[in-house]
Design an enzyme around this catalytic site. Structure first.
Site, PDB file in Angstrom:
ATOM      1  N   SER A 153      63.220 -24.224  -3.434  1.00  0.00           N
ATOM      2  CA  SER A 153      63.489 -23.883  -2.039  1.00  0.00           C
ATOM      3  C   SER A 153      62.922 -22.508  -1.721  1.00  0.00           C
ATOM      4  CB  SER A 153      64.999 -23.876  -1.779  1.00  0.00           C
ATOM      5  OG  SER A 153      65.292 -23.309  -0.511  1.00  0.00           O
ATOM      6  N   TYR A 166      72.805 -20.859  -4.555  1.00  0.00           N
ATOM      7  CA  TYR A 166      71.700 -21.780  -4.271  1.00  0.00           C
ATOM      8  C   TYR A 166      70.353 -21.156  -4.656  1.00  0.00           C
ATOM      9  CZ  TYR A 166      68.885 -24.969  -1.308  1.00  0.00           C
ATOM     10  OH  TYR A 166      67.976 -25.871  -0.823  1.00  0.00           O
ATOM     11  N   LYS A 170      67.630 -22.463  -7.422  1.00  0.00           N
ATOM     12  CA  LYS A 170      66.298 -22.884  -6.977  1.00  0.00           C
ATOM     13  C   LYS A 170      65.184 -22.075  -7.631  1.00  0.00           C
ATOM     14  CE  LYS A 170      67.431 -26.291  -4.259  1.00  0.00           C
ATOM     15  NZ  LYS A 170      67.193 -27.667  -4.738  1.00  0.00           N
TER      16      LYS A 170
END
Length: 300
Positions: A153, A166, A170
């Site tokens: 991401s 997150y 990622k």
């Protein structure tokens, strides 16, 4: 140009009950692949479970003349990951393609983030990609063929407020992908990662509503499908994709500063501009290449 087909190939797509994963599964099946559609069936925070979402995608694939089977197992457990791969082996006899797409969100500012909120996101995105790939790896090696796509991401590549969990997962997938590329090279296993920008239930709170139509999942899947095709020879790369645009992401190093004498704090301060210089950039394929300028300095 001829159409890219996946006849005879077997693919596992995790998190395929909605959004990007669903589109990946539909596209691969439409082009001849046999697909294991995996989805735990929870909400976007990972709460709950249902076999419904995966089965609905399978039903759509079969309605369109394709072959697929649903799997509701959890990517974040060794048993679940093994069961996902075993489903491919039991139903279709082999496995060629792994698309690690499963993910959840538990966004909080760093000062408010709990250990459980951090660990749960790492467990699905990073640990889950490891576990599914690990379960698949012996079969890909044995067949001397494999294509793996991991889902990174922009939040991981560049950081994002409220997404320490997150972003960590990622960016971890970038190193994971590059390592798989090295270890899979002699077995014809190619591993790449994407950093997508798409309107899904995971991003609907982050992206402007008027971009929904322009950032459809159908603008991401063509890259994934190409990366898992047998004709793709690139490996260990990261691509950002969304809205009809694709670009390669580089991990690069500037020219830097070096000296024969032992560094001091003052030397760092006095050469800070040279240390931070961005041109010319160098892109390395492995740690030994990256050590080249240092070794040259030490031996000159």
């Amino acid at each position: 140009m001829s159409e890219l087909r996946y006849d005879g190939r077997v693919a596992v797509v995790t998190g395929a009950g909605h959004g990007l994963g669903r589109q990946h599964a539909l596209e691969l099946a439409a082009r001849g692949a046999k697909v294991v559609v995996n989805d735990l069936g929870g909400d976007r925070s990972g709460v709950g479970a249902s076999a419904g979402p995966a089965q609905e995608v399978v039903d759509e694939i079969k309605k369109n003349g394709g072959e697929a089977v649903a799997n509701p197992d959890n990517v974040a457990t060794p048993e679940g990951a093994q069961a996902i791969v075993q489903t491919a082996l039991d139903e279709f006899g082999k496995l060629d393609i792994v698309v690690n797409n499963a993910g959840i969100l538990r966004d909080k500012s760093f000062k408010n983030m709990s250990v459980e909120e951090f660990d749960s996101v790492i467990a699905v995105h990073l640990r889950g990609s490891f576990l599914v790939s690990s379960a698949a790896w012996p079969h890909l090696r044995e067949n001397a063929y494999g294509r793996i796509v991991n889902t990174s991401s922009p939040a991981g590549l560049f950081g994002n407020f409220g997404q320490a969990n997150y972003a960590t997962a990622k960016m971890g997938l970038v190193g994971f992908t590059k390592t798989l590329a090295h270890e899979g090279a002699k077995y014809n296993i190619k591993a790449n990662a994407i950093a997508p920008v798409a309107w899904t239930r995971m991003t609907e709170d982050l992206l402007p509503a008027d971009f929904a139509d322009k950032l459809g999942v159908d603008q991401v899947t063509p890259l994934v499908a190409f990366l898992v095709h047998e004709s793709n020879e690139d490996s260990g790369e990261v691509y950002t994709v969304g809205g009809g645009r694709i670009a390669k992401i580089f991990v690069a190093e500037g020219p830097g500063y070096g000296q024969k004498e032992t560094l001091s704090v003052e030397a760092v301060r006095d050469n800070w501009a040279a240390i931070n210089a961005a041109e010319p950039l160098a892109v390395f394929k492995n740690p030994m290449e990256q050590m080249g300028p240092l070794i040259q300095q030490l031996t000159s």
